[in-house]
Design an enzyme around this catalytic site. Sequence first.
Site, short mmCIF file in Angstrom:
data_model
loop_
_atom_site.label_atom_id
_atom_site.label_comp_id
_atom_site.label_asym_id
_atom_site.label_seq_id
_atom_site.Cartn_x
_atom_site.Cartn_y
_atom_site.Cartn_z
N SER A 163 0.81 -1.21 0.00
CA SER A 163 0.00 0.00 0.00
C SER A 163 0.85 1.27 0.00
O SER A 163 1.63 1.50 -0.91
CB SER A 163 -0.96 -0.05 1.20
OG SER A 163 -1.96 0.91 1.10
N GLN A 182 -8.82 3.26 -0.08
CA GLN A 182 -10.12 3.01 0.55
C GLN A 182 -10.68 4.26 1.23
O GLN A 182 -9.93 5.13 1.66
CB GLN A 182 -10.01 1.88 1.59
CG GLN A 182 -10.03 0.48 1.01
CD GLN A 182 -8.78 0.18 0.20
OE1 GLN A 182 -7.66 0.46 0.64
NE2 GLN A 182 -8.96 -0.39 -0.98
N LYS A 189 -0.63 -4.08 -3.34
CA LYS A 189 -1.92 -3.45 -3.01
C LYS A 189 -1.91 -2.04 -3.58
O LYS A 189 -1.20 -1.18 -3.08
CB LYS A 189 -2.17 -3.41 -1.51
CG LYS A 189 -3.50 -2.74 -1.16
CD LYS A 189 -3.69 -2.56 0.34
CE LYS A 189 -5.01 -1.89 0.65
NZ LYS A 189 -5.08 -0.49 0.17
#
Length: 477
Positions: free
Chosen positions: A308, A337, A333
């Site tokens: 991420s 979100q 990733k």
Amino acid sequence: MKDKKLILALVCLLLIFSNLATYHYTRNSGNSSAEKDLFYHDSGGQVEETEPEELKLFVKIFNLLQNRYLEKVPPEVMIKGAIDGMIKSLGDPYTYFMDKDELENLFIQTTGTFSGIGIEVTLVDDRVTIIAPIKGSPGEKVGLLPGDQILALDGNSIEGVSLVEAVRMIRGAEGTKVALTVKREGLKELLQFDVTRENIRLETVHYEVMEGNIGYIIVTNFDEHTGMYFKKALEKLEEAGIKGLILDFRDNPGGLLQGGIEMAEEIVPSGPITYTVDGDGEITRTYYSYAKAKDYPTAVLVNAYTASTAEIVAGALQDSGGAVLVGEPTFGKATVQHIEQFYGEDVGLRYTVAKYLTPCKNDLSKKGLQPDLFEELPEIFKYYRYPFTRDLRRGDYGEDVLYLQKMMEFLGYQGGAEGIFDDKTEENLKGFQKDNGLNPDGLFTRHTARKLRSRVEEVLLQHDTQLQMAVKYMSRE
């Protein structure tokens, strides 16, 4: 209550159908503080009066089952099931419904703070056991130690209580007190500790100057303080005149995008840091760095658990030529979100609203970043972190016995049937205990486990092949 729960379900359904529209609103609202890996938004309890066409069948089925199904089913159970089904249909592991405890833990991860006594705990033989007190925390100050078992809180037994519930009970408002009844290995009498809760800040940035005047910074997670503390760490290292810099992002799961952007603005040479794109692949925002290129070489350590936001910063450094990546391919990733918090409800919805691309517009989904210098770590780095959750003795078998054997082999105590606590394993363990000032009884207890892990950690750095490769890279530049 039924109406309130139904409204919550309708809100969740609307959010799932309209996530792109929500993201469009968020990115155009001018609120830069919301531009994070985890966006936050509060619905404020406002729900449209008009029932969307898509929900009519849902409402009909809900009402039909509530009124005519053979057995009475609580409406909240049906609604939770409907929400879970909607989310599961998306096929996105990063979109999920969050209860109160999950929301609280997410808040701790993103803010880096919580109110409590500052101890890391796990379950060992179904008892809440301290892994370690956080440095400088109230727990450390009163003398709590790794391996201590917490039997009661404020005089009330917590035997059989889940770990999540126990953690919730230990935490509390700053300034309040909690009394711990503790069993310590080697002592017959139970210990009592009265601890005053404080506001605890989790450290995500650690740094030092290594041999050869090489700066070394570990970043364990990205929260709202990470960028600031990274800047301070880098300034300290540069004041010390470092000749190279190693950034350690191994096992960093990501966190707040803003924390990563603030860090990248200090270290990524002038140019784009990352792009966010919508479901149609259109770029919705570009993050820039205006930093000058460093006059010393930089390497970033990565592995399969670098994910991420950590991948965003590492990818920006790699694409810009600001650093080389050393280690193994990263997790992959590449999504952002949004967290929807519902007014008056202790629940939330986390759902995907965008993807990010590296400066060279590479999509890291599933494939991750590829290191410039590939290097795997020795197996011991997997074994020594294993959380032993039971005492072991001759006759036991399993994965935990295998990991015990591997750790002892690393220290020179060879032999034993793999995964079986046989006579040779007991003999080796007694030898380790004797060599390290422990009672050589051949029992692998929490005390012996702590000593074994400590001895492994003492020599582990000498076997960190990824760090060694990064240091060699520094010497060539």
